[in-house]
Structures are given as C-alpha cells and as structure tokens.
Design a protein around this motif. Sequence first.
Motif, PDB file in Angstrom:
ATOM      1  N   VAL A  75       0.822  -1.203   0.000  1.00 12.36           N
ATOM      2  CA  VAL A  75       0.000   0.000   0.000  1.00 12.36           C
ATOM      3  C   VAL A  75       0.854   1.250   0.000  1.00 12.36           C
ATOM      4  CG1 VAL A  75      -1.610   1.336   1.387  1.00 12.36           C
ATOM      5  CG2 VAL A  75      -1.974  -1.084   1.070  1.00 12.36           C
ATOM      6  N   ALA A  76       1.960   1.255   0.779  1.00 10.78           N
ATOM      7  CA  ALA A  76       2.760   2.465   0.817  1.00 10.78           C
ATOM      8  C   ALA A  76       4.166   2.147   1.246  1.00 10.78           C
ATOM      9  CB  ALA A  76       2.139   3.475   1.790  1.00 10.78           C
ATOM     10  N   VAL A 113       6.915  -2.427   3.074  1.00 14.41           N
ATOM     11  CA  VAL A 113       5.520  -1.988   3.145  1.00 14.41           C
ATOM     12  C   VAL A 113       5.325  -1.146   4.404  1.00 14.41           C
ATOM     13  CG1 VAL A 113       3.121  -2.746   3.398  1.00 14.41           C
ATOM     14  CG2 VAL A 113       4.652  -3.957   1.835  1.00 14.41           C
ATOM     15  N   SER A 114       4.695   0.015   4.259  1.00 16.61           N
ATOM     16  CA  SER A 114       4.413   0.900   5.392  1.00 16.61           C
ATOM     17  C   SER A 114       3.027   0.657   5.947  1.00 16.61           C
ATOM     18  CB  SER A 114       4.541   2.370   4.964  1.00 16.61           C
ATOM     19  OG  SER A 114       5.888   2.748   4.801  1.00 16.61           O
ATOM     20  N   SER A 115       2.846   1.045   7.194  1.00 18.43           N
ATOM     21  CA  SER A 115       1.522   0.968   7.800  1.00 18.43           C
ATOM     22  C   SER A 115       0.602   1.987   7.147  1.00 18.43           C
ATOM     23  CB  SER A 115       1.610   1.219   9.313  1.00 18.43           C
ATOM     24  OG  SER A 115       2.170   2.498   9.571  1.00 18.43           O
ATOM     25  N   SER A 116      -0.693   1.784   7.297  1.00 15.32           N
ATOM     26  CA  SER A 116      -1.661   2.660   6.638  1.00 15.32           C
ATOM     27  C   SER A 116      -1.569   4.102   7.122  1.00 15.32           C
ATOM     28  CB  SER A 116      -3.083   2.126   6.841  1.00 15.32           C
ATOM     29  OG  SER A 116      -3.385   2.012   8.219  1.00 15.32           O
ATOM     30  N   ASP A 117      -1.047   4.323   8.336  1.00  9.99           N
ATOM     31  CA  ASP A 117      -0.873   5.693   8.840  1.00  9.99           C
ATOM     32  C   ASP A 117       0.547   6.208   8.603  1.00  9.99           C
ATOM     33  OD1 ASP A 117       0.568   4.211  10.646  1.00  9.99           O
ATOM     34  OD2 ASP A 117      -0.556   4.855  12.424  1.00  9.99           O
ATOM     35  N   PHE A 118       1.380   5.422   7.919  1.00  8.57           N
ATOM     36  CA  PHE A 118       2.745   5.794   7.554  1.00  8.57           C
ATOM     37  C   PHE A 118       3.670   5.964   8.755  1.00  8.57           C
ATOM     38  CE2 PHE A 118      -0.021   7.387   4.155  1.00  8.57           C
ATOM     39  CZ  PHE A 118       0.507   6.694   3.076  1.00  8.57           C
ATOM     40  N   SER A 119       3.261   5.462   9.922  1.00  5.93           N
ATOM     41  CA  SER A 119       4.121   5.571  11.102  1.00  5.93           C
ATOM     42  C   SER A 119       5.272   4.583  11.058  1.00  5.93           C
ATOM     43  CB  SER A 119       3.300   5.339  12.380  1.00  5.93           C
ATOM     44  OG  SER A 119       2.355   6.361  12.566  1.00  5.93           O
ATOM     45  N   TYR A 120       5.016   3.399  10.490  1.00 10.53           N
ATOM     46  CA  TYR A 120       6.009   2.332  10.506  1.00 10.53           C
ATOM     47  C   TYR A 120       6.250   1.787   9.110  1.00 10.53           C
ATOM     48  CZ  TYR A 120       5.856   1.997  15.612  1.00 10.53           C
ATOM     49  OH  TYR A 120       5.958   2.252  16.962  1.00 10.53           O
ATOM     50  N   PHE A 126      11.740 -12.804   7.060  1.00  4.81           N
ATOM     51  CA  PHE A 126      11.607 -12.025   8.287  1.00  4.81           C
ATOM     52  C   PHE A 126      11.688 -10.538   7.952  1.00  4.81           C
ATOM     53  CE2 PHE A 126      13.265 -16.096   9.686  1.00  4.81           C
ATOM     54  CZ  PHE A 126      12.486 -16.389  10.798  1.00  4.81           C
ATOM     55  N   VAL A 127      10.919  -9.732   8.680  1.00  2.00           N
ATOM     56  CA  VAL A 127      10.963  -8.276   8.523  1.00  2.00           C
ATOM     57  C   VAL A 127      11.002  -7.632   9.899  1.00  2.00           C
ATOM     58  CG1 VAL A 127       9.845  -8.119   6.266  1.00  2.00           C
ATOM     59  CG2 VAL A 127       8.431  -8.231   8.319  1.00  2.00           C
ATOM     60  N   GLY A 128      11.724  -6.510  10.000  1.00  2.00           N
ATOM     61  CA  GLY A 128      11.808  -5.742  11.232  1.00  2.00           C
ATOM     62  C   GLY A 128      10.899  -4.529  11.168  1.00  2.00           C
ATOM     63  N   LEU A 129      10.409  -4.101  12.320  1.00  2.00           N
ATOM     64  CA  LEU A 129       9.486  -2.973  12.414  1.00  2.00           C
ATOM     65  C   LEU A 129      10.251  -1.701  12.762  1.00  2.00           C
ATOM     66  CD1 LEU A 129       6.429  -2.143  12.429  1.00  2.00           C
ATOM     67  CD2 LEU A 129       6.513  -2.474  14.912  1.00  2.00           C
ATOM     68  N   TYR A 130      10.228  -0.732  11.848  1.00  2.00           N
ATOM     69  CA  TYR A 130      10.951   0.530  12.027  1.00  2.00           C
ATOM     70  C   TYR A 130       9.989   1.699  11.903  1.00  2.00           C
ATOM     71  CZ  TYR A 130      15.248  -2.163  11.380  1.00  2.00           C
ATOM     72  OH  TYR A 130      16.263  -3.080  11.506  1.00  2.00           O
ATOM     73  N   ALA A 131      10.128   2.679  12.803  1.00  2.00           N
ATOM     74  CA  ALA A 131       9.348   3.905  12.669  1.00  2.00           C
ATOM     75  C   ALA A 131       9.896   4.708  11.494  1.00  2.00           C
ATOM     76  CB  ALA A 131       9.409   4.726  13.953  1.00  2.00           C
ATOM     77  N   ASN A 132       9.006   5.281  10.708  1.00  2.94           N
ATOM     78  CA  ASN A 132       9.438   6.129   9.602  1.00  2.94           C
ATOM     79  C   ASN A 132      10.034   7.432  10.142  1.00  2.94           C
ATOM     80  OD1 ASN A 132       9.016   4.774   7.115  1.00  2.94           O
ATOM     81  ND2 ASN A 132       6.801   4.956   7.399  1.00  2.94           N
ATOM     82  N   PRO A 133      10.927   8.065   9.403  1.00  7.67           N
ATOM     83  CA  PRO A 133      11.618   9.254   9.923  1.00  7.67           C
ATOM     84  C   PRO A 133      10.691  10.419  10.234  1.00  7.67           C
ATOM     85  CG  PRO A 133      12.201   8.853   7.622  1.00  7.67           C
ATOM     86  CD  PRO A 133      11.442   7.664   8.088  1.00  7.67           C
ATOM     87  N   ASP A 134       9.538  10.488   9.575  1.00 10.18           N
ATOM     88  CA  ASP A 134       8.616  11.588   9.842  1.00 10.18           C
ATOM     89  C   ASP A 134       7.506  11.205  10.816  1.00 10.18           C
ATOM     90  OD1 ASP A 134       7.418   9.827   8.136  1.00 10.18           O
ATOM     91  OD2 ASP A 134       6.646  11.332   6.733  1.00 10.18           O
ATOM     92  N   ALA A 135       7.660  10.069  11.507  1.00  7.42           N
ATOM     93  CA  ALA A 135       6.668   9.682  12.517  1.00  7.42           C
ATOM     94  C   ALA A 135       6.656  10.710  13.642  1.00  7.42           C
ATOM     95  CB  ALA A 135       6.993   8.301  13.069  1.00  7.42           C
ATOM     96  N   GLU A 136       5.490  10.895  14.254  1.00  2.42           N
ATOM     97  CA  GLU A 136       5.347  11.945  15.261  1.00  2.42           C
ATOM     98  C   GLU A 136       6.196  11.691  16.497  1.00  2.42           C
ATOM     99  OE1 GLU A 136       1.267  12.524  16.181  1.00  2.42           O
ATOM    100  OE2 GLU A 136       0.744  13.287  14.190  1.00  2.42           O
TER     101      GLU A 136
END
Length: 241
Positions: free
Chosen positions: A22-23, A122-129, A185-195
């Motif tokens: 999705v993103a 793949v990013s989360s729907s809110d683009f946080s991760y 396997f995939v790791g969960l990372y916050a996107n740089p513009d996450a709040e």
Amino acid sequence: CREGMTDGNQSTRRALLRVAGVATAAGLAGCTGSPSDGGSGDTGGADTETPTDTETPPPEDAAGRVRLVSSDDNPDFAVEPAVIVVEEFVTADGPAVLRVDVENPTDETVVGEYRDVVFQYVSSSDFSYQLLPHSERSTTGVPERERPPYPTDEDAPCWRLTEPLAQTTEYGTVSIPADGTLTAFVGLYANPDAETCLPTGEHRFEATYGIEEPVGTSSGTATDDAWTTAEWGFSLSVESL
C-alpha cells in the motif's frame, strides 16, 4: 544497490501472483543480508491474538512491546499468507521482528513478486512504521536472520529511521513450488517523519494480491479477463514500556 531477479525467467504452469504494498517511504533502498530461525505458529484467520496468560517478562532495556492484534482471513487464492511476531520487544539490541509465510497448498507452481508478497518495504496505513527485510526470502526452509545496518538513531532504542528508505524500482519474481512455502523475516521501524520515536497504538499493514486467471473468489474482485485481486493484511499493537 540492485538486487537480482529471482527465478525471473521461470515460466509458470498456471498462475502469476502479483502483490503491491500500500505504501513505502520515498528514498534509497539497500541490499539485505540474511536472518536465524524465529520459530513458527498458527496465525490463520481473523482476530488472532498473542496469549496474555503466559507473557514473557520484558528485558530491562525494553522500550516497547509489539503484538499481533489480528490478521485477515485468507483470500480464496492459490496462496495462503500468515504472519507471526517472533521478537516482540523493542530493545537496544534490535527492533520487533515478524515472520511472514506465504504457503502454496496447490499442486502447481505459483510465481510471486519477491518483495511485497512478504511485506518487505511496506508501510503501515498511517505511515508511522515500515517493515524492512531482516532476511532473504526462502522457499527451501526458514532463512537465517540478520539485521542490516539501516540508518537509525543510535542513542534511541526505538528504531526510528533517520532517513527515508524504499525499494528500488526493478521487478523480480520468486517461484513458490507446489505444496511449498515462501518465508522471510521483517523488522518494524518507525518512519523518519513519525510523530514520536515509538508510535504507540494499533497499526495496520496491507497489500493487494493479484492472481492470473480469475478463480471466482468471494473475497476477490475480477479486474479484467486476466486478473483477480484481493487485499490481505494484519494489525499490530505497539505499547511503550
């Protein structure tokens, strides 16, 4: 760097599986290493929850905990995706890690796009991760895990990217043999513009699966004479500790 095609020239006997995330964040992608056995479990069906009566106590340096809240029912396709959390704690040693399995229970080979089918980039729907590769993709067993040196803030054990990452533009494929499983396997990372450094709450990840030759599914939508598509995804909860 650019990654080579995987089984890109192999002809299919029946179907071509195509998945679009999705993103993703905009930027430059790197090649990935490969990761260790993260275990397995049954996560099929919706509303799959991590048991809470035998919770593992968090390590002293844990910044957060990640749980699988739910995963969608499998679309009526030739493949059956599933996801489990194999490293639930976010610590100074590493982010939360998920294992994605795409099973082909049919008696014919299926060919899939080799990244998004296992939710890489793949990013989360809110683009946080964003989910980033922690292994190669494997159809011959569980791949070895390794955490590539993604650009993150070394002083904050929350694993937020300091610059955007995205996959390169080449298209590659991977064959999932009959009665075989594609695993990564995939790791969960916050996107740089996450709040925040570790955005808490529930976060959904979703991809669109398409298969050649419409199969008359109840959950899919026939887009033309050649393709049927359906979305599949899951939700994670993130809590700070």
